[in-house]
Design a protein around this motif. Structure first.
Motif, PDB file in Angstrom:
ATOM      1  N   LEU A 130       6.016 -55.829   1.570  1.00  0.00           N
ATOM      2  CA  LEU A 130       6.558 -55.722   0.218  1.00  0.00           C
ATOM      3  C   LEU A 130       7.265 -57.015  -0.183  1.00  0.00           C
ATOM      4  O   LEU A 130       7.110 -57.499  -1.312  1.00  0.00           O
ATOM      5  CB  LEU A 130       7.535 -54.551   0.140  1.00  0.00           C
ATOM      6  CG  LEU A 130       6.946 -53.149   0.326  1.00  0.00           C
ATOM      7  CD1 LEU A 130       8.060 -52.109   0.348  1.00  0.00           C
ATOM      8  CD2 LEU A 130       5.942 -52.825  -0.766  1.00  0.00           C
ATOM      9  N   LEU A 131       8.037 -57.589   0.743  1.00  0.00           N
ATOM     10  CA  LEU A 131       8.732 -58.843   0.448  1.00  0.00           C
ATOM     11  C   LEU A 131       7.732 -59.972   0.213  1.00  0.00           C
ATOM     12  O   LEU A 131       7.932 -60.833  -0.657  1.00  0.00           O
ATOM     13  CB  LEU A 131       9.679 -59.198   1.589  1.00  0.00           C
ATOM     14  CG  LEU A 131      10.845 -58.231   1.828  1.00  0.00           C
ATOM     15  CD1 LEU A 131      11.659 -58.664   3.041  1.00  0.00           C
ATOM     16  CD2 LEU A 131      11.729 -58.132   0.598  1.00  0.00           C
ATOM     17  N   TRP A 132       6.650 -59.991   0.986  1.00  0.00           N
ATOM     18  CA  TRP A 132       5.617 -61.016   0.816  1.00  0.00           C
ATOM     19  C   TRP A 132       4.959 -60.891  -0.558  1.00  0.00           C
ATOM     20  O   TRP A 132       4.730 -61.894  -1.245  1.00  0.00           O
ATOM     21  CB  TRP A 132       4.584 -60.901   1.928  1.00  0.00           C
ATOM     22  CG  TRP A 132       3.398 -61.813   1.798  1.00  0.00           C
ATOM     23  CD1 TRP A 132       2.106 -61.450   1.578  1.00  0.00           C
ATOM     24  CD2 TRP A 132       3.394 -63.241   1.884  1.00  0.00           C
ATOM     25  NE1 TRP A 132       1.295 -62.550   1.518  1.00  0.00           N
ATOM     26  CE2 TRP A 132       2.060 -63.673   1.702  1.00  0.00           C
ATOM     27  CE3 TRP A 132       4.385 -64.196   2.084  1.00  0.00           C
ATOM     28  CZ2 TRP A 132       1.691 -65.015   1.727  1.00  0.00           C
ATOM     29  CZ3 TRP A 132       4.019 -65.542   2.103  1.00  0.00           C
ATOM     30  CH2 TRP A 132       2.688 -65.931   1.933  1.00  0.00           C
ATOM     31  N   ASP A 133       4.658 -59.666  -0.972  1.00  0.00           N
ATOM     32  CA  ASP A 133       4.068 -59.450  -2.297  1.00  0.00           C
ATOM     33  C   ASP A 133       5.018 -59.899  -3.397  1.00  0.00           C
ATOM     34  O   ASP A 133       4.597 -60.512  -4.395  1.00  0.00           O
ATOM     35  CB  ASP A 133       3.731 -57.971  -2.493  1.00  0.00           C
ATOM     36  CG  ASP A 133       2.490 -57.542  -1.724  1.00  0.00           C
ATOM     37  OD1 ASP A 133       1.789 -58.425  -1.187  1.00  0.00           O
ATOM     38  OD2 ASP A 133       2.228 -56.330  -1.659  1.00  0.00           O
ATOM     39  N   LEU A 134       6.298 -59.585  -3.233  1.00  0.00           N
ATOM     40  CA  LEU A 134       7.282 -59.942  -4.248  1.00  0.00           C
ATOM     41  C   LEU A 134       7.427 -61.457  -4.352  1.00  0.00           C
ATOM     42  O   LEU A 134       7.506 -62.018  -5.454  1.00  0.00           O
ATOM     43  CB  LEU A 134       8.627 -59.295  -3.904  1.00  0.00           C
ATOM     44  CG  LEU A 134       9.716 -59.370  -4.970  1.00  0.00           C
ATOM     45  CD1 LEU A 134       9.272 -58.651  -6.229  1.00  0.00           C
ATOM     46  CD2 LEU A 134      11.015 -58.777  -4.438  1.00  0.00           C
ATOM     47  N   TRP A 135       7.426 -62.126  -3.220  1.00  0.00           N
ATOM     48  CA  TRP A 135       7.575 -63.583  -3.198  1.00  0.00           C
ATOM     49  C   TRP A 135       6.373 -64.274  -3.844  1.00  0.00           C
ATOM     50  O   TRP A 135       6.507 -65.314  -4.479  1.00  0.00           O
ATOM     51  CB  TRP A 135       7.749 -64.052  -1.760  1.00  0.00           C
ATOM     52  CG  TRP A 135       7.576 -65.527  -1.546  1.00  0.00           C
ATOM     53  CD1 TRP A 135       6.566 -66.164  -0.892  1.00  0.00           C
ATOM     54  CD2 TRP A 135       8.457 -66.565  -1.994  1.00  0.00           C
ATOM     55  NE1 TRP A 135       6.744 -67.521  -0.898  1.00  0.00           N
ATOM     56  CE2 TRP A 135       7.901 -67.795  -1.579  1.00  0.00           C
ATOM     57  CE3 TRP A 135       9.645 -66.574  -2.712  1.00  0.00           C
ATOM     58  CZ2 TRP A 135       8.502 -69.010  -1.856  1.00  0.00           C
ATOM     59  CZ3 TRP A 135      10.251 -67.794  -2.988  1.00  0.00           C
ATOM     60  CH2 TRP A 135       9.675 -68.988  -2.554  1.00  0.00           C
ATOM     61  N   ARG A 136       5.184 -63.678  -3.724  1.00  0.00           N
ATOM     62  CA  ARG A 136       3.967 -64.300  -4.246  1.00  0.00           C
ATOM     63  C   ARG A 136       3.745 -64.032  -5.733  1.00  0.00           C
ATOM     64  O   ARG A 136       2.816 -64.602  -6.320  1.00  0.00           O
ATOM     65  CB  ARG A 136       2.752 -63.794  -3.483  1.00  0.00           C
ATOM     66  CG  ARG A 136       2.646 -64.275  -2.043  1.00  0.00           C
ATOM     67  CD  ARG A 136       1.277 -63.971  -1.502  1.00  0.00           C
ATOM     68  NE  ARG A 136       0.953 -62.548  -1.617  1.00  0.00           N
ATOM     69  CZ  ARG A 136      -0.279 -62.065  -1.571  1.00  0.00           C
ATOM     70  NH1 ARG A 136      -1.304 -62.874  -1.448  1.00  0.00           N
ATOM     71  NH2 ARG A 136      -0.477 -60.762  -1.670  1.00  0.00           N
ATOM     72  N   GLN A 137       4.530 -63.180  -6.362  1.00  0.00           N
ATOM     73  CA  GLN A 137       4.334 -62.883  -7.770  1.00  0.00           C
ATOM     74  C   GLN A 137       4.537 -64.127  -8.624  1.00  0.00           C
ATOM     75  O   GLN A 137       5.380 -64.973  -8.330  1.00  0.00           O
ATOM     76  CB  GLN A 137       5.291 -61.780  -8.230  1.00  0.00           C
ATOM     77  CG  GLN A 137       4.945 -60.398  -7.711  1.00  0.00           C
ATOM     78  CD  GLN A 137       5.864 -59.325  -8.264  1.00  0.00           C
ATOM     79  OE1 GLN A 137       6.719 -59.596  -9.095  1.00  0.00           O
ATOM     80  NE2 GLN A 137       5.687 -58.093  -7.806  1.00  0.00           N
ATOM     81  N   ALA A 138       3.743 -64.205  -9.674  1.00  0.00           N
ATOM     82  CA  ALA A 138       3.845 -65.363 -10.573  1.00  0.00           C
ATOM     83  C   ALA A 138       5.218 -65.414 -11.232  1.00  0.00           C
ATOM     84  O   ALA A 138       5.783 -66.498 -11.440  1.00  0.00           O
ATOM     85  CB  ALA A 138       2.734 -65.296 -11.622  1.00  0.00           C
ATOM     86  N   ASP A 139       5.755 -64.249 -11.570  1.00  0.00           N
ATOM     87  CA  ASP A 139       7.086 -64.180 -12.163  1.00  0.00           C
ATOM     88  C   ASP A 139       8.115 -64.146 -11.038  1.00  0.00           C
ATOM     89  O   ASP A 139       8.144 -63.214 -10.226  1.00  0.00           O
ATOM     90  CB  ASP A 139       7.204 -62.924 -13.029  1.00  0.00           C
ATOM     91  CG  ASP A 139       8.538 -62.851 -13.756  1.00  0.00           C
ATOM     92  OD1 ASP A 139       9.333 -63.802 -13.641  1.00  0.00           O
ATOM     93  OD2 ASP A 139       8.776 -61.830 -14.434  1.00  0.00           O
ATOM     94  N   GLU A 140       8.952 -65.171 -10.966  1.00  0.00           N
ATOM     95  CA  GLU A 140       9.922 -65.253  -9.875  1.00  0.00           C
ATOM     96  C   GLU A 140      11.197 -64.454 -10.139  1.00  0.00           C
ATOM     97  O   GLU A 140      12.038 -64.326  -9.245  1.00  0.00           O
ATOM     98  CB  GLU A 140      10.303 -66.714  -9.622  1.00  0.00           C
ATOM     99  CG  GLU A 140      11.036 -67.369 -10.780  1.00  0.00           C
ATOM    100  CD  GLU A 140      11.484 -68.781 -10.479  1.00  0.00           C
ATOM    101  OE1 GLU A 140      12.268 -69.336 -11.274  1.00  0.00           O
ATOM    102  OE2 GLU A 140      11.047 -69.338  -9.456  1.00  0.00           O
TER     103      GLU A 140
END
Length: 354
Positions: A130-140
């Motif tokens: 989940l943290l990896w997905d959140l970090w990779r989102q275009a919107d920071e």
């Protein structure tokens, strides 16, 4: 059955009461036949325009791995399937089960495997994903909001996760604890932190990674300190309000009862009902504090009375004054409770009011 991710069952018939998926009966000719026993779950809602809507789903048992599901009209369950309300199509529900332990090494997992682990009650095994997905989102902004939440609640600095499919098999997630002086804090794996931190990290990660219109939280306070419960849920409420997300929380935490409006509390004792007054909230809080689950089950299923030291029982011409659990008042001088067996006063689930 793999699609039933939030219900970890070995066979489909375990969803039915006593595993009875059909009822046997005789026809007019004396022949024995069976009729399916469907499970019907109805959801009621109110759209943005103020109009009420109902969506009912019927589940029919097929075999140990399969159940059929279809929309039904509650007023005519044997009729044709109605259209799904447009408002219901716009709802996205995310379920967060109770926290489970983190793995020391967590590989990258595809969405299907994550859903299966959630259904098996093992959400702690996908925290790093989940943290990896959140970090990779275009919107920071969601990632920065999570970092700020962790900093405010624990004083930890959450570091960006590290993963490469070609160079390492596991996702690395670390944080820096707060230290005294100017010396830099060491990097620690998130598994090194306490269970309260893990619980909050899981809650917030789900919250920010999977946007939802309805978020179902199952016992999210299990590992949280009393003070931390207030802070975490205050933050969740604020973010949910900004995102127009509805929170539905299953909990026994007294702190949440105190900080919630009475009409926002649904008690499931006897029949589900919404509380109306702050006094009812105080009585329910007292019941949760003083009564064990065994006491409540005995009063509800056997019929009986709970008596305690210095427990005063007023009487009327009709006998003792009774009330149900969410509305009963408990004396502040009550120091102990004991089960005294079945009685014939009032309804089986009545408990004396002081």
């Amino acid at each position: 059955m793999d699609e039933f991710t939030a219900v970890p069952v070995r066979e489909m018939n375990l969803l039915w009461r006593n595993r009875r998926t059909a009822d046997a009966h005789r026809t007019g000719e004396g022949k024995q036949t069976s009729k399916a026993r469907p499970i019907v779950i109805a959801v009621k809602g109110r759209g943005v325009s103020g109009e009420d809507w109902v969506l009912a789903i019927e589940f029919l048992y097929a075999n140990r791995k399969l159940a059929y599901a279809r929309p039904v009209d509650p007023s005519n369950p044997d009729g044709p399937s109605p259209l799904i309300p447009a408002e219901a199509r716009q709802i996205r529900v995310v379920h967060i089960p109770p926290f489970s332990g983190l793995e020391t090494e967590e590989p990258f997992r595809d969405p299907g495997m994550r859903d299966r682990l959630i259904g098996q009650g093992r959400p702690g095994e996908i925290v790093r994903n989940l943290l990896w997905d959140l970090w990779r989102q275009a919107d920071e902004k969601p990632w920065m909001a999570l970092v700020k939440d962790i900093e405010d609640l624990f004083g930890y600095t959450l570091l960006p996760p590290i993963y490469s499919a070609t160079r390492q098999a596991y996702i690395v997630c670390e944080y820096r604890p707060r230290t005294k002086g100017d010396a830099p804090a060491p990097k620690l794996d998130i598994a090194s932190a306490g269970s309260g931190f893990h619980q909050v990290l899981l809650l917030l990660a789900f919250f920010y990674v999977q946007p939802a219109t309805i978020l179902l939280l199952d016992e999210p306070d299990a590992h949280l300190h009393f003070i931390l419960q207030r802070e975490v849920f205050g933050r969740l409420r604020a973010v949910a309000s900004q995102r127009r997300c509805q929170l539905i929380v299953a909990t026994h935490a007294e702190a949440l009862l105190d900080d919630t409006e009475p009409t926002g509390i649904l008690s499931f004792f006897k029949k589900p009902h919404r509380l109306q007054t702050r006094r009812q909230v105080q009585d329910l809080r007292s019941a949760l504090h003083r009564l064990s689950s065994t006491d409540l089950l005995r009063a509800d299923h056997v019929g009986g009375a709970l008596s305690g030291r210095r427990f005063r029982r007023p009487t009327t011409a009709r006998g003792p004054v009774c009330s149900d659990i969410p509305q009963c008042a408990f004396s502040s001088s009550l120091t102990s409770l004991r089960w005294v067996g079945p009685v014939n006063w009032g309804k089986p689930s009545d408990i004396f009011r002081r």
